[in-house]
Scaffold this motif. Structure first.
Motif, short mmCIF file in Angstrom:
data_model
loop_
_atom_site.label_atom_id
_atom_site.label_comp_id
_atom_site.label_asym_id
_atom_site.label_seq_id
_atom_site.Cartn_x
_atom_site.Cartn_y
_atom_site.Cartn_z
N UNK A 37 0.72 -1.10 0.09
CA UNK A 37 0.06 -0.11 -0.03
C UNK A 37 0.75 1.27 -0.03
N UNK A 38 1.98 1.33 0.82
CA UNK A 38 2.92 2.30 0.76
C UNK A 38 3.58 2.61 -0.49
N UNK A 39 3.80 1.51 -1.28
CA UNK A 39 4.21 1.68 -2.69
C UNK A 39 3.09 2.33 -3.73
N UNK A 40 1.99 1.88 -3.55
CA UNK A 40 0.84 2.59 -4.52
C UNK A 40 0.49 4.03 -4.28
N UNK A 41 0.85 4.36 -2.78
CA UNK A 41 0.53 5.54 -2.25
C UNK A 41 1.70 6.64 -2.16
N UNK A 49 2.04 16.26 4.71
CA UNK A 49 2.87 16.90 6.00
C UNK A 49 2.12 16.32 7.47
N UNK A 50 1.44 15.57 7.23
CA UNK A 50 0.96 14.81 8.62
C UNK A 50 0.15 13.76 8.21
N UNK A 51 0.46 12.58 9.09
CA UNK A 51 -0.26 11.50 8.95
C UNK A 51 -1.80 11.59 8.85
N UNK A 52 -2.30 12.69 9.18
CA UNK A 52 -3.93 12.63 9.25
C UNK A 52 -4.34 13.22 7.93
N UNK A 53 -3.42 13.48 6.98
CA UNK A 53 -3.71 13.63 5.47
C UNK A 53 -3.88 12.38 5.00
N UNK A 54 -2.90 11.33 5.39
CA UNK A 54 -2.85 9.97 4.51
C UNK A 54 -4.26 9.06 5.07
N UNK A 78 -6.00 5.56 11.41
CA UNK A 78 -5.13 6.40 11.97
C UNK A 78 -3.90 5.86 12.21
N UNK A 79 -3.84 4.42 12.71
CA UNK A 79 -2.62 3.73 12.99
C UNK A 79 -2.14 3.20 11.64
N UNK A 80 -3.00 2.77 10.60
CA UNK A 80 -2.34 2.53 9.24
C UNK A 80 -1.85 3.64 8.65
N UNK A 81 -2.14 4.90 8.95
CA UNK A 81 -1.66 5.93 8.25
C UNK A 81 -0.39 6.60 9.05
N UNK A 82 -0.26 6.32 10.20
CA UNK A 82 1.05 6.37 10.90
C UNK A 82 2.15 5.43 10.36
N UNK A 83 1.78 4.02 10.16
CA UNK A 83 2.92 3.28 9.43
C UNK A 83 3.27 3.72 8.06
#
Length: 505
Positions: A37-41, A49-54, A78-83
């Protein structure tokens, strides 16, 4: 649990038998879903600029917390966005091309508008025989009061009309804008003509007729300017302009001058009708009869006309723009009458008023330059204070440029004006202060803060009127004091409003 791990007897020092080793993923195991998922996004995450955007992106894609726990093994978005945010390095790519400037405008077009604003003044050269006679009860040249009344009514009405038409154009309804102009321009011309006739008094009837033609021109010119037909308006004014310039060198017979005036007026009115008459047919769904009925206030035989729009701009929103036109018009007229009111023998159209009219073209271009500069400041400033400094520098530079243009025009016109007074001392100071007042008023109006600009201009016109009635000093000194106070008040409004980044949206 806090003691250090000990090595069993007989074991090597590097052996840690009591520490379980990390199990490696077997070769048959699939890739890490979080890594996938990190590769796709990656592009989006890298610029966040912040995990909340993700997290917002994940939720907008329809990822529920239950699905996230099932597929990615974490509690929620939110936990997934932080990772994801932690696994991707930050980088903020520059745009591939320079940002488009929505306020870019050509200087030539603005100068053309300034010329179009000033050329109608030459009509008074050809119309001088119609305004001949003794001075009126106010000590002004014959026919001045009807002309001033008609002009003020026209400026006030047409400012509000132009705002309403522009509001329709902003909503994408060009047909409604044409209907507004079709109904509003004749109404404004009639109002101006009635005002001129009402104050004509003992003036020669020809003065009222000339004022009526002036009102018709103002309404038709408003139509052409709103619809972007400045070049057509300029061409229509060429016969009158040529006749006026010829009259300055060699007197033109009265009937010829009147014919040239009527010819240019007829051409302007015809061009305006060509722009707005199609709105009649559009209102009737393609037929002229139904279109004429639809323009009536209550339709045919009292039946309500069919309405196809629901979000019409309110009439009240155009009132401040009309009041701004009234206040600024009174101030410009006082600038034109300053030498006459001071007891001089100068013509009514003073060089200062001519310079102000011609300077409106460069003023419009500098307003666009300020809007462009403020966008640059928004992109380059990192703190509110830095943005305020950038905006203040841009505004000061544009205002200084406008005052330089106004000063150059005033000096040049004064040098060639026949029997005109010299511009110096208090006259020049008053002119420049009036320029500050008008340009900052136009700046506030361009940002929608027209209520403040209209209030200041109307208050200044009332104060100058009171000063001329009570005679606390010479007209030029009164004008300088009033313009200075009003310019300072309006500059404060500009600083307060335009220092906020939200005002530049």
């Amino acid at each position: 649990m806090s003691e250090s791990l000990r090595v069993p007897p007989g074991a090597h020092e590097e052996t840690l038998s009591q520490v379980p080793r990390q199990r490696r993923s077997p070769s048959w195991a699939g890739p890490d879903p979080v890594e996938e998922l990190a590769g796709r996004l990656e592009e989006f995450i890298a610029s966040a600029v912040h995990p909340d955007e993700v997290a917002a992106l994940l939720e907008s894609d329809g990822m529920s917390d239950g699905r996230i726990r099932e597929h990615y093994g974490v509690e929620n978005s939110f936990a997934l966005a932080e990772q994801l945010y932690a696994r991707v390095d930050r980088h903020y790519p520059e745009p591939a091309a320079p940002a488009r400037d929505p306020w870019a405008v050509g200087l030539l077009g603005c100068l053309l508008r300034g010329v179009v604003f000033a050329l109608p003044a030459l009509a008074y050269v050809l119309g001088a025989p119609l305004l001949a006679g003794p001075k009126d009860a106010f000590g002004l040249p014959a026919g001045t009061v009807p002309l001033l009344a008609g002009a003020l009514c026209g400026w006030t009405w047409n400012q509000g009309l132009a705002h309403r038409a522009y509001s329709w154009l902003g909503l994408g309804d060009r047909s409604a804008a044409r209907r507004s102009l079709l109904l509003g321009a004749p109404a404004g011309a009639l109002l101006g003509a009635l005002a001129a006739v009402a104050v004509a008094g003992t003036a020669h009837p020809a003065a009222a007729v000339f004022a009526t033609g002036q009102s018709c021109y103002l309404g038709a010119a408003t139509v052409l300017l709103v619809t972007g037909r400045e070049r057509a308006l300029l061409i229509a004014l060429l016969p009158m302009t040529a006749g006026a310039l010829l009259d300055l060198a060699h007197p033109v017979p009265g009937p010829v001058g009147t014919l040239l005036l009527l010819g240019s007026l007829a051409a302007v009115v015809a061009l305006a009708l060509r722009e707005v008459v199609p709105a009649v047919k559009e209102s009737g769904g393609g037929t002229w009869t139904a279109g004429l009925v639809a323009l009536l206030p209550f339709g045919a035989f009292g039946a309500a006309p069919r309405r196809t729009r629901t979000a019409a701009p309110g009439f009240a929103g155009s009132v401040p723009y009309a009041l701004f036109g009234l206040g600024s018009g009174v101030l410009v007229l006082y600038a034109a009458l300053a030498d006459v009111l001071a007891g001089g023998r100068s013509a009514v159209a003073a060089p200062a008023a001519a310079a102000l009219t011609l300077s409106m073209g460069p003023a419009e271009w500098l307003l666009h330059r300020f809007r462009s500069g403020s966008l640059v400041g928004l992109r380059s400033s990192s703190t509110p204070r830095a943005f305020r400094r950038s905006t203040a520098r841009t505004a000061a530079g544009c205002l200084a440029g406008y005052l330089a243009v106004l000063l150059g025009l005033a000096l040049a016109i004064s040098a060639v004006w026949p029997h005109g007074p010299g511009l110096g001392g208090v006259r020049l100071a008053a002119l420049l202060l009036l320029g500050v007042l008008l340009w900052t008023g136009l700046l506030l109006q361009s940002f929608g803060a027209v209520v403040g600009a209209a209030s200041v201009c109307c208050a200044a016109s009332l104060a100058q009127t009171a000063g001329l009635v009570t005679h606390p000093g010479g007209p030029h000194w009164v004008a300088a004091a009033v313009y200075g106070a009003a310019a300072a008040a309006q500059a404060g409004l500009v600083c307060r409003l335009l220092g906020r980044a939200t005002a530049h949206r």
